[in-house]
Scaffold this active site. Sequence first.
Site, PDB file in Angstrom:
ATOM      1  N   GLY A 194       0.846  -1.191   0.000  1.00 40.13           N
ATOM      2  CA  GLY A 194       0.000   0.000   0.000  1.00 40.13           C
ATOM      3  C   GLY A 194       0.873   1.229   0.000  1.00 40.13           C
ATOM      4  O   GLY A 194       2.056   1.156   0.347  1.00 40.13           O
TER       5      GLY A 194
ATOM      6  N   ASP B 104     -18.013 -11.734 -21.587  1.00 42.23           N
ATOM      7  CA  ASP B 104     -18.634 -11.884 -20.270  1.00 42.23           C
ATOM      8  C   ASP B 104     -20.101 -12.305 -20.374  1.00 42.23           C
ATOM      9  O   ASP B 104     -20.542 -13.227 -19.695  1.00 42.23           O
ATOM     10  CB  ASP B 104     -18.527 -10.583 -19.465  1.00 42.23           C
ATOM     11  CG  ASP B 104     -17.100 -10.091 -19.410  1.00 42.23           C
ATOM     12  OD1 ASP B 104     -16.193 -10.927 -19.579  1.00 42.23           O
ATOM     13  OD2 ASP B 104     -16.895  -8.879 -19.218  1.00 42.23           O
TER      14      ASP B 104
ATOM     15  N   CYS C 233       5.446  -5.986   1.671  1.00 42.05           N
ATOM     16  CA  CYS C 233       5.809  -4.565   1.615  1.00 42.05           C
ATOM     17  C   CYS C 233       5.127  -3.777   2.746  1.00 42.05           C
ATOM     18  O   CYS C 233       5.465  -3.966   3.896  1.00 42.05           O
ATOM     19  CB  CYS C 233       5.492  -4.008   0.229  1.00 42.05           C
ATOM     20  SG  CYS C 233       6.324  -2.441  -0.051  1.00 42.05           S
ATOM     21  N   TYR C 234       4.130  -2.949   2.429  1.00 37.83           N
ATOM     22  CA  TYR C 234       3.455  -2.225   3.515  1.00 37.83           C
ATOM     23  C   TYR C 234       2.899  -3.217   4.540  1.00 37.83           C
ATOM     24  O   TYR C 234       2.971  -2.996   5.756  1.00 37.83           O
ATOM     25  CB  TYR C 234       2.318  -1.358   2.956  1.00 37.83           C
ATOM     26  CG  TYR C 234       1.511  -0.661   4.040  1.00 37.83           C
ATOM     27  CD1 TYR C 234       1.960   0.528   4.604  1.00 37.83           C
ATOM     28  CD2 TYR C 234       0.323  -1.222   4.528  1.00 37.83           C
ATOM     29  CE1 TYR C 234       1.246   1.150   5.623  1.00 37.83           C
ATOM     30  CE2 TYR C 234      -0.401  -0.608   5.538  1.00 37.83           C
ATOM     31  CZ  TYR C 234       0.068   0.582   6.089  1.00 37.83           C
ATOM     32  OH  TYR C 234      -0.635   1.192   7.092  1.00 37.83           O
TER      33      TYR C 234
ATOM     34  N   LYS D 159     -10.940 -11.788 -15.514  1.00 39.19           N
ATOM     35  CA  LYS D 159     -11.211 -12.014 -16.938  1.00 39.19           C
ATOM     36  C   LYS D 159     -10.594 -13.317 -17.476  1.00 39.19           C
ATOM     37  O   LYS D 159     -11.228 -14.057 -18.217  1.00 39.19           O
ATOM     38  CB  LYS D 159     -10.663 -10.824 -17.728  1.00 39.19           C
ATOM     39  CG  LYS D 159     -11.085 -10.778 -19.158  1.00 39.19           C
ATOM     40  CD  LYS D 159     -12.358 -10.016 -19.279  1.00 39.19           C
ATOM     41  CE  LYS D 159     -12.804  -9.830 -20.705  1.00 39.19           C
ATOM     42  NZ  LYS D 159     -14.018  -9.011 -20.753  1.00 39.19           N
TER      43      LYS D 159
ATOM     44  N   GLU E 112       4.647 -11.121  -5.887  1.00 35.23           N
ATOM     45  CA  GLU E 112       3.570 -11.263  -6.877  1.00 35.23           C
ATOM     46  C   GLU E 112       3.931 -10.735  -8.260  1.00 35.23           C
ATOM     47  O   GLU E 112       3.256 -11.043  -9.232  1.00 35.23           O
ATOM     48  CB  GLU E 112       2.288 -10.582  -6.361  1.00 35.23           C
ATOM     49  CG  GLU E 112       2.326  -9.055  -6.306  1.00 35.23           C
ATOM     50  CD  GLU E 112       2.989  -8.482  -5.050  1.00 35.23           C
ATOM     51  OE1 GLU E 112       3.767  -9.211  -4.400  1.00 35.23           O
ATOM     52  OE2 GLU E 112       2.762  -7.304  -4.738  1.00 35.23           O
TER      53      GLU E 112
ATOM     54  N   HIS F  94       8.221  -7.728  -3.439  1.00 33.12           N
ATOM     55  CA  HIS F  94       6.916  -8.116  -4.012  1.00 33.12           C
ATOM     56  C   HIS F  94       7.017  -9.462  -4.734  1.00 33.12           C
ATOM     57  O   HIS F  94       7.403  -9.499  -5.906  1.00 33.12           O
ATOM     58  CB  HIS F  94       6.439  -7.038  -4.985  1.00 33.12           C
ATOM     59  CG  HIS F  94       6.015  -5.783  -4.311  1.00 33.12           C
ATOM     60  ND1 HIS F  94       4.739  -5.586  -3.844  1.00 33.12           N
ATOM     61  CD2 HIS F  94       6.718  -4.678  -3.978  1.00 33.12           C
ATOM     62  CE1 HIS F  94       4.659  -4.400  -3.270  1.00 33.12           C
ATOM     63  NE2 HIS F  94       5.838  -3.824  -3.333  1.00 33.12           N
TER      64      HIS F  94
END
Length: 512
Positions: free
Chosen positions: A57, A229, A84-85, A368, A173, A171
């Site tokens: 964040g 969708d 991180c944060y 998605k 990710e 990070h």
Amino acid sequence: MGIKREVVLVLDFGGQYTQLIARRIREANVFCEIVPYNISPEEIRKKEPKGIVLSGGPASVYAKNAPKCDKEIFELGYPVLGICYGAQLMTELLGGKVAPAPVKEYGKTEIVLNNTIPLFKGIERDTVVWMSHTDHIELPPPDFKVVASTDNCPIAAIANVEKKLYAVQFHPEVSHTHRGTEIIRNFLFEVCDCAADWTMDSLIEQTVKEIKAKVGKHKAVCALSGGVDSSVAAVLVDRAIHDQLVCIFVDTGLLRKNEGDMVIETFRKNYDMNIIRVDAKDRFLSRLKGVTDPEEKRKIIGNVFIEVFKEEALKIGDVKFLVQGTLYPDVIESGNGVSSTIKSHHNVGGLPEDIGFELIEPLRMLFKDEVRQVGKELGIPEEILYRQPFPGPGLAVRILGEVTEEKLEILRQADSIVLREMKKFGWYNKVWQSFAILPGIKSVGVMGDERTYAYAIILRVVDSYDGMTADWTKLPYEILESISTSITNEVPGINRVLYDITSKPPATIEWE
Ligand code: XMP
């Protein structure tokens, strides 16, 4: 739609990578939910998570209104990974110390890891991670040990292995962290003991059951546009309540060349579904007559769409439910999380939620790419699943000024050539969108020995991840040339083709 299976929670502290964390977890076949950072320990307990991740964040833990989670979360017995944060917050809340880093780190950074702990199992000691921070951990909380360091960040990760509490300054990710996927998988499988039960066929089975139970003996309608969708939502709901579902395809007259026929044929050929095709072309065009203001056009199209849709639903009778193809990013945006970077700006399905039906949103927990996987499982053809996005108001927002039959016809032809050429050169699926715009400008040209005075077409091709920002695509000259030559040769009324070289921002993808 509450899907009951093992879950990992991601507490959202507003980081730009929060969704990416969730996607990485789901890619490991573990279901994951993004929840607000201030979720109560009570609510967490109710969800019985296998583990908890605290996202990054933008705040500093010492800032006045810094977002903080309840400290009790660390005492619930669930494994926690702070990123991180999230790592700094865990440190601060558990009695360690965070301070501004003397040297801020941003970008790829070499790190040395202690690979004897479960989080870093199987990872080489020296590797590369992605750093992006201005504060750092100065002192770990009691009972935590330092398990990674970089040249500028001596405490790059800490762990209390016994309590299954981990905090990493980098990070895992993002793909720039070389072994990031493995670190996340280690957290899921070595620390949280997840079973990886999040698979598309189990999702379909479960969703079908839930829809059946919800709809009972009533009827549902679905606005089928032929986009990814709405198509996946329609087929999924059809599988659950076949006879009670009616899909309504509204032909607005603002569609692309042969689009209506293509969508209807594809569905008829592949599925035995109840689909009504409503020809509302004249109604849309007559209401748009003389209208030049973009917002006014959008409003009229939205209103007429609802009118038509409601009329059809009333004819069917006893309709209680409306199927919407809402996706997870929209759900997060509308209040489940706090990330400021995500913003939905269009009602993708084209229908507001308050038109008098209860909603069925079978895709509301999916990203998605997961929707496409579900679509694949359901046997939806690739030409539907990998279609580029197309705006609800259709070609009307690609004709600047008044929409007329003549202009629609010209644009339809030019647009179909753009798509044909993009496919021919193998670029259709490499870009986010590729289409033609008719700005209504006329210019002088020469064809054969004749002077012409005809319209120009603007070609718009963009790369984007989610439509929120976009770069203009550096298309090879040979494709640009082929598109330009084909359009001027094949479309009467066009003598010039321009290429839009503006990114978003400052421009938008569409022109209106
Ligand atoms: P803009 O023009 O805002 O477009 O940069 C971003 C993305 O959204 C699509 N778009 C729409 N989609 N209804 C939709 O379903 C709309 O009214 C609408 N307007 C724009 C656009 O094609 C691009 O992918």
